[in-house]
Scaffold this motif. Sequence first.
Motif, PDB file in Angstrom:
ATOM      1  N   ASP A  93       8.529  22.339   2.835  1.00 38.55           N
ATOM      2  CA  ASP A  93       9.943  22.697   2.983  1.00 38.55           C
ATOM      3  C   ASP A  93      10.114  24.198   3.199  1.00 38.55           C
ATOM      4  O   ASP A  93       9.143  24.957   3.148  1.00 38.55           O
ATOM      5  CB  ASP A  93      10.735  22.235   1.747  1.00 38.55           C
ATOM      6  CG  ASP A  93      10.703  20.732   1.568  1.00 38.55           C
ATOM      7  OD1 ASP A  93      10.591  20.012   2.580  1.00 38.55           O
ATOM      8  OD2 ASP A  93      10.783  20.267   0.411  1.00 38.55           O
ATOM      9  N   ARG A 122      18.425  18.218   5.898  1.00 45.66           N
ATOM     10  CA  ARG A 122      17.191  17.489   6.135  1.00 45.66           C
ATOM     11  C   ARG A 122      16.820  17.704   7.599  1.00 45.66           C
ATOM     12  O   ARG A 122      17.690  17.768   8.457  1.00 45.66           O
ATOM     13  CB  ARG A 122      17.367  16.009   5.815  1.00 45.66           C
ATOM     14  CG  ARG A 122      17.551  15.747   4.331  1.00 45.66           C
ATOM     15  CD  ARG A 122      17.552  14.244   4.009  1.00 45.66           C
ATOM     16  NE  ARG A 122      17.533  14.022   2.575  1.00 45.66           N
ATOM     17  CZ  ARG A 122      18.619  13.931   1.805  1.00 45.66           C
ATOM     18  NH1 ARG A 122      19.809  14.038   2.352  1.00 45.66           N
ATOM     19  NH2 ARG A 122      18.519  13.739   0.515  1.00 45.66           N
ATOM     20  N   TYR A 200      14.922  20.686   3.998  1.00 39.69           N
ATOM     21  CA  TYR A 200      14.069  19.641   3.446  1.00 39.69           C
ATOM     22  C   TYR A 200      13.453  18.831   4.582  1.00 39.69           C
ATOM     23  O   TYR A 200      14.166  18.220   5.374  1.00 39.69           O
ATOM     24  CB  TYR A 200      14.882  18.722   2.529  1.00 39.69           C
ATOM     25  CG  TYR A 200      14.109  17.537   2.005  1.00 39.69           C
ATOM     26  CD1 TYR A 200      13.315  17.656   0.874  1.00 39.69           C
ATOM     27  CD2 TYR A 200      14.169  16.302   2.640  1.00 39.69           C
ATOM     28  CE1 TYR A 200      12.600  16.581   0.391  1.00 39.69           C
ATOM     29  CE2 TYR A 200      13.456  15.212   2.168  1.00 39.69           C
ATOM     30  CZ  TYR A 200      12.673  15.363   1.042  1.00 39.69           C
ATOM     31  OH  TYR A 200      11.959  14.291   0.567  1.00 39.69           O
ATOM     32  N   ARG A 201      12.133  18.858   4.664  1.00 39.07           N
ATOM     33  CA  ARG A 201      11.458  18.150   5.744  1.00 39.07           C
ATOM     34  C   ARG A 201      11.467  16.642   5.472  1.00 39.07           C
ATOM     35  O   ARG A 201      10.948  16.183   4.463  1.00 39.07           O
ATOM     36  CB  ARG A 201      10.016  18.635   5.898  1.00 39.07           C
ATOM     37  CG  ARG A 201       9.332  18.132   7.179  1.00 39.07           C
ATOM     38  CD  ARG A 201       7.903  18.619   7.251  1.00 39.07           C
ATOM     39  NE  ARG A 201       7.808  20.069   7.221  1.00 39.07           N
ATOM     40  CZ  ARG A 201       7.869  20.847   8.301  1.00 39.07           C
ATOM     41  NH1 ARG A 201       8.040  20.304   9.491  1.00 39.07           N
ATOM     42  NH2 ARG A 201       7.759  22.165   8.172  1.00 39.07           N
ATOM     43  N   GLN A 202      12.032  15.897   6.401  1.00 38.83           N
ATOM     44  CA  GLN A 202      12.137  14.451   6.261  1.00 38.83           C
ATOM     45  C   GLN A 202      10.889  13.778   6.833  1.00 38.83           C
ATOM     46  O   GLN A 202      10.539  13.980   7.993  1.00 38.83           O
ATOM     47  CB  GLN A 202      13.373  13.936   7.004  1.00 38.83           C
ATOM     48  CG  GLN A 202      13.685  12.470   6.764  1.00 38.83           C
ATOM     49  CD  GLN A 202      14.339  12.247   5.414  1.00 38.83           C
ATOM     50  OE1 GLN A 202      15.358  12.846   5.088  1.00 38.83           O
ATOM     51  NE2 GLN A 202      13.749  11.376   4.609  1.00 38.83           N
TER      52      GLN A 202
END
Length: 281
Positions: A93, A122, A200-202
């Motif tokens: 992230d 995201r 936030y990396r999805q």
Amino acid sequence: MNELVSVIIPCYNQAKYLPEALQSIKNQTYQNWECIIVNDGSPDETDNIAAEWCKKDSRFKYLYQENGGLSNARNSGIKKADGKYIVTLDSDDKFEPTFIKKALNSLTSDVNIGLVCSWGFRFMGDKKRELYTPGGGSIKEFLFCNAANMGSLLFRKECWEEVGGYDEKMKSGYEDWEFYIRVCQLGWNMNVLKEPLFLYRQHAVSMRTDAINNHDTEIKKYIYHKHEALYKDHYEDLIDYFLKAIALEKKNNIKVHNKIDFRVGAAVLKPFRIIKAFFKI
């Protein structure tokens, strides 16, 4: 104010994303920080990448340990931290450049605030997806859900010390939520910066999605039993929460049954049900 802030970045099998997380710390407008990279027994290139960044900038520090899980890795990093303020960031992230400065200003402006997070996006690849806007608050807001929606934020190290750190028994998820419950139970509040300063990396599959899809009930049961006295103190809130949850489920079921495709499907299957019932006679 120029207090040292300690950034803790646990890493396990996320080496390909780690440079982006580290760059987001290096880009911070608040520059008095140390960043402790905790390699939680990762078998990938974390070791080499961390060594490269530590060589370039002495503010980056490196800690290797045998795999102990996310809570254990965070605790290990915080134990080594010299700052009185802690920032946690997952290795895949990122923070926007002004996060630490704005979060620290918010925290130090009110002695009742123990933790600060922000709104966030995201994202997948280079594309930002939905904006999420956690509410934060006091213990009442954290009883039945994570009012921060994330594990990446800034908090006072004394909060971590007072509650004894993250619960290392929790290896399946929600450890951040349980940590916030204990901090807020002591009277601290969480403030939310109403700006999207966190990314936030999805992933299609992640610890978060695995917890929601496969471990939600067992983790919540663990939390409710661990904090039995707390929930008894908030008995009326507990009853209201579960009654509303039951009412919402009934409402959603009615919506499903009233949908035309459900009604058509029921009509199609009716003759087969009659035949099945006939042969049971």
